[in-house]
Design an enzyme around this catalytic site. Structure first.
Site, PDB file in Angstrom:
ATOM      1  N   ALA A 106       0.818  -1.211   0.000  1.00  0.00           N
ATOM      2  CA  ALA A 106       0.000   0.000   0.000  1.00  0.00           C
ATOM      3  C   ALA A 106       0.856   1.267   0.000  1.00  0.00           C
ATOM      4  O   ALA A 106       2.086   1.209   0.088  1.00  0.00           O
ATOM      5  CB  ALA A 106      -0.927  -0.014   1.206  1.00  0.00           C
ATOM      6  N   HIS A 107       0.184   2.398  -0.099  1.00  0.00           N
ATOM      7  CA  HIS A 107       0.826   3.702  -0.167  1.00  0.00           C
ATOM      8  C   HIS A 107       1.771   3.956   1.005  1.00  0.00           C
ATOM      9  O   HIS A 107       1.456   3.660   2.149  1.00  0.00           O
ATOM     10  CB  HIS A 107      -0.234   4.801  -0.200  1.00  0.00           C
ATOM     11  CG  HIS A 107      -1.201   4.756   0.946  1.00  0.00           C
ATOM     12  ND1 HIS A 107      -1.040   5.504   2.075  1.00  0.00           N
ATOM     13  CD2 HIS A 107      -2.317   4.036   1.131  1.00  0.00           C
ATOM     14  CE1 HIS A 107      -2.040   5.265   2.898  1.00  0.00           C
ATOM     15  NE2 HIS A 107      -2.842   4.368   2.358  1.00  0.00           N
ATOM     16  N   ASN A 108       2.934   4.474   0.672  1.00  0.00           N
ATOM     17  CA  ASN A 108       3.926   4.872   1.665  1.00  0.00           C
ATOM     18  C   ASN A 108       4.523   3.713   2.446  1.00  0.00           C
ATOM     19  O   ASN A 108       5.204   3.931   3.444  1.00  0.00           O
ATOM     20  CB  ASN A 108       3.350   5.894   2.660  1.00  0.00           C
ATOM     21  CG  ASN A 108       3.020   7.199   1.991  1.00  0.00           C
ATOM     22  OD1 ASN A 108       1.919   7.372   1.456  1.00  0.00           O
ATOM     23  ND2 ASN A 108       3.953   8.112   1.962  1.00  0.00           N
ATOM     24  N   GLY A 126       1.987   2.925   5.035  1.00  0.00           N
ATOM     25  CA  GLY A 126       3.006   3.392   5.939  1.00  0.00           C
ATOM     26  C   GLY A 126       3.751   2.306   6.692  1.00  0.00           C
ATOM     27  O   GLY A 126       4.651   2.606   7.479  1.00  0.00           O
TER      28      GLY A 126
END
Lengths: 343, 343, 343
Positions: free
Chosen positions: C235-237, C255
């Site tokens: 996922a993102h980051n 994250g």
């Protein structure tokens, strides 16, 4: 549009009504109109049929349908499946090769084959009679695809893969990508090159975006009549038996074996070299450990390590009770465990 | 580049600084420079803003930002989402049909629609105004796509699918493949033909490589504003409610219902015909059994069968303790269970 | 076809046989013939080699192979991986740009690069030397791809993504789709626009249909030598460390951090902002909660919240016993729990 007599013949049932009655399609009883053939798979459906406007009904011998025209069968839902295919066959694309398709040298197409827009068929590949290759599908070099198989748009066969007859591969399926095998080395994991292949038997069904990896050596196999849902993973050198069912997110690791007619529920998994015996059912999210073998035809096993369904239900009662009865504690005590390094 | 006044208007906030201050983009406080608009979503962010070089800040009424120019809002993160869209709109492809795109007879495109390289739009399909169809996307025959919807590269719509307005479907999404339904027969499982369709409402977001199957009969539905992550599976005849959130690897089986604003955490699942009530939250990997109904708005349930979060936390404390305290045993005793057949 | 001497040099082993012996390929002992090089990774393999027709064998110093020609190495399976790559290199497509490929303005290709049928390379993208872009692959605008990287058919890079050297991305991989982030609002969830990017390091391997999302702000990172299986979600980051291994269906939420050489087993997961420490192993389906940190190099942790493998095995013994021993109850008592609303 078919007559009741034609339908009875197509589904192998007994005609119990006017032979010439014309019907348009199959419908569940809630939706069926005067030109529709409803089906009563159970008591609840039978009651719905009674109050419906269905023109005719697929039901069992002895089912009371108030004198409505019927076709009597042993398994109404199975008969309905056949009647849908008979009354509403899926449209097939016209035979021929779209002007934008790219065929490599030596690619051979059977009679009536259809190759869609922007499809790519690699050098030396052989497609059987009436095979359909959807838009943007890629058949790698040296593949073989049996008669009447449908490759939907965006299906990918890596080079050297074999697919049997009457298969259906849905959009986004990837067959023959490299298996996931590594050896640790000082500089990091080193990939073990995957030079084997994949063979799918006849009547295999593969759901959208499912992946089936090629073998390290030898062959990853999916046998005749196996049915795979969407987003399933079959790893290198796995073997899936005849008529096996793999539900969404099921995962079969390297070298694992799913024997004939075994079932993996959704998110169920076999670890490397595990064996699920013929006809055995792994329930949702159940899993076998590496090299574990479980064989218990017709029975459902739950959880990991798996236990019989009844035992699992008993265990869950205790689990729910312990969650309910345990004394409440401060937030501190409920914190997630941390490794010794961190504490 | 927009002024602070323009930004305040765009996010619906109160201007608290020089109206003409020009800002370039939104940034988290750690990264914000003199031309950037930082946002302070919590106390920690607020402290970071104090030490940052941000030119202005999105914050709550009463937040202390040391006299820095600000836009005061109720929810700074929501305002930041709007400010990003305002300051840094996603580039859209130029309107028009790429020379390599293939449009079937009767396909209709709304004003400003964009069809990318090698995209295929089937016969009789209708695309609304400003719809974008990415490279290699396939829109089957007879589909309908609402205004301002974006189909990213490699999206597949099977024939007859409907997508509402302002939707975003990411690469590799497959909508309308056949559902996974079989009837057992002597010769193996027989597929139940899937002749229904799929309807996505307005403002639906679907993540990369997610699959949404067509209904057996009738319609698989995803209602307005529902948001699906990557690699989600929605099976035939499922229904996803308004504003529902489905995280990665969530699975919704045949006929299951996710009511409005309900949430499925990652790997959470509904078995066939299960119902997750409005606003109820299934935590990561929680699952409902077939036909089970769970409705508890705003509350988180864990595991399968699910229990309330607090009870689950209590249970896990006992579980961890029992693992720690149980007497150690020889390898023999810890072996995986085997079926009676094998022992 | 290579000589034993050439092979010994290629795998860094000691020649123990006729230097000029010609061998065709690597094979497991069960399948090896007179022109094949078998490998003996363990005692069982060594016994198989004894009874095999293999022309030569990769084995350890001191392994008894009955006078058969050999190459002596420290890790026979690692040596076999290198020998396969040496004897049976994967065919590479011919350099050049297929006549149907679409290159945007300013796209630059390194020496020996190959762009396949219907591939699309966006404006301003840079491909290194000997990069291969498979059929229908889409490289968005402004991407950078390092030397010798292979993008298989149907790989998608969204705009602005960076991929290092010697990477392999399998069919259906999607890199750089929008992350899944929303803010609740009265009218439903509002998407947080994702304006960050993705950077893959060198020697990264990504399996079929895996998805790696772009960051909200900043960068989603996959470091050098990380290996991702099929159907993985990043996922993102998120940040994936050097040499990390992520098995099928592993999920890394927004994250979260997987440190160097850490391992996520199949279906294992990190919740948002969780950290899996360097070299720590999450077993199949183990998961870390949000912000949880687990660091225990070389050790396997199971379940969620995770416990050490040995403790988990003890716990499962108790679990299986409690399922077996609990008094049987009527169907009523075993029913799934329902929320207060429903009862």
């Amino acid at each position: 549009m078919k007559t009741l007599e034609q339908i009875a013949a197509a589904v192998g049932g007994r005609l119990d009504g006017p032979p010439g009655l014309v019907l348009r399609r199959v419908a569940p009883p809630e939706e069926a109109g005067a030109e529709d053939l409803a089906f009563a798979k159970d008591e609840r459906h039978l009651a719905l049929v009674a109050g419906s406007r269905a023109g005719a009904v697929l039901c069992r011998e002895g089912d009371e349908v108030g004198g409505r025209p019927a076709v009597r069968v042993e398994n109404p839902r199975l008969a309905a499946a056949r009647a849908v295919a008979f009354l509403s066959p899926e449209p097939t694309p016209p035979p021929g090769v779209h002007r934008t398709a790219v065929l490599g040298p030596g690619a051979r197409l059977g009679e009536g084959a259809s190759v869609g827009p922007y499809a790519v068929v690699g050098a030396g590949s052989t497609l059987g009679a009436r095979v359909t290759v959807g838009a943007h599908a890629v058949v790698g070099e040296g593949c073989r695809v049996g008669d009447d198989t449908r490759l939907d748009p965006h299906v990918i066969l890596y080079p050297g893969v074999t697919v049997g007859a009457r298969c259906r591969l849905h959009a986004g399926v990837v067959v023959g990508a490299e298996g996931f095998g590594f050896e640790p080395d000082a500089a990091g994991p080193v990939g073990f090159p995957q030079r084997g292949t994949v063979v799918l038997g006849d009547d295999v069904r593969v759901g959208a975006n499912t992946t089936i990896d090629r073998a390290t050596f030898g062959t990853t196999r999916v046998a005749d009549g196996a049915k795979l849902d969407n987003l399933v993973q079959v790893a290198h050198n796995a073997s899936i038996g005849r008529g096996a069912l793999l539900c969404a997110f099921a995962g079969v690791a390297g070298g694992a074996v799913v024997e004939d007619r075994a079932v993996l529920g959704p998110q169920a998994a076999l670890s490397p070299d595990a064996v699920l015996g013929a006809g055995t059912i792994l329930g949702p999210r159940a899993a076998l450990a590496s090299r574990q073998r479980l064989s218990n035809p017709g029975k459902v096993w739950m959880d990991a390590p798996p236990m019989p369904l009844a035992a699992w239900k008993r265990w869950t009662v205790g689990r729910l009770r312990s969650g309910r009865d345990a004394p409440s504690r401060g937030r501190q005590d409920l914190s997630m465990p941390r490794s010794r390094k961190d504490t």
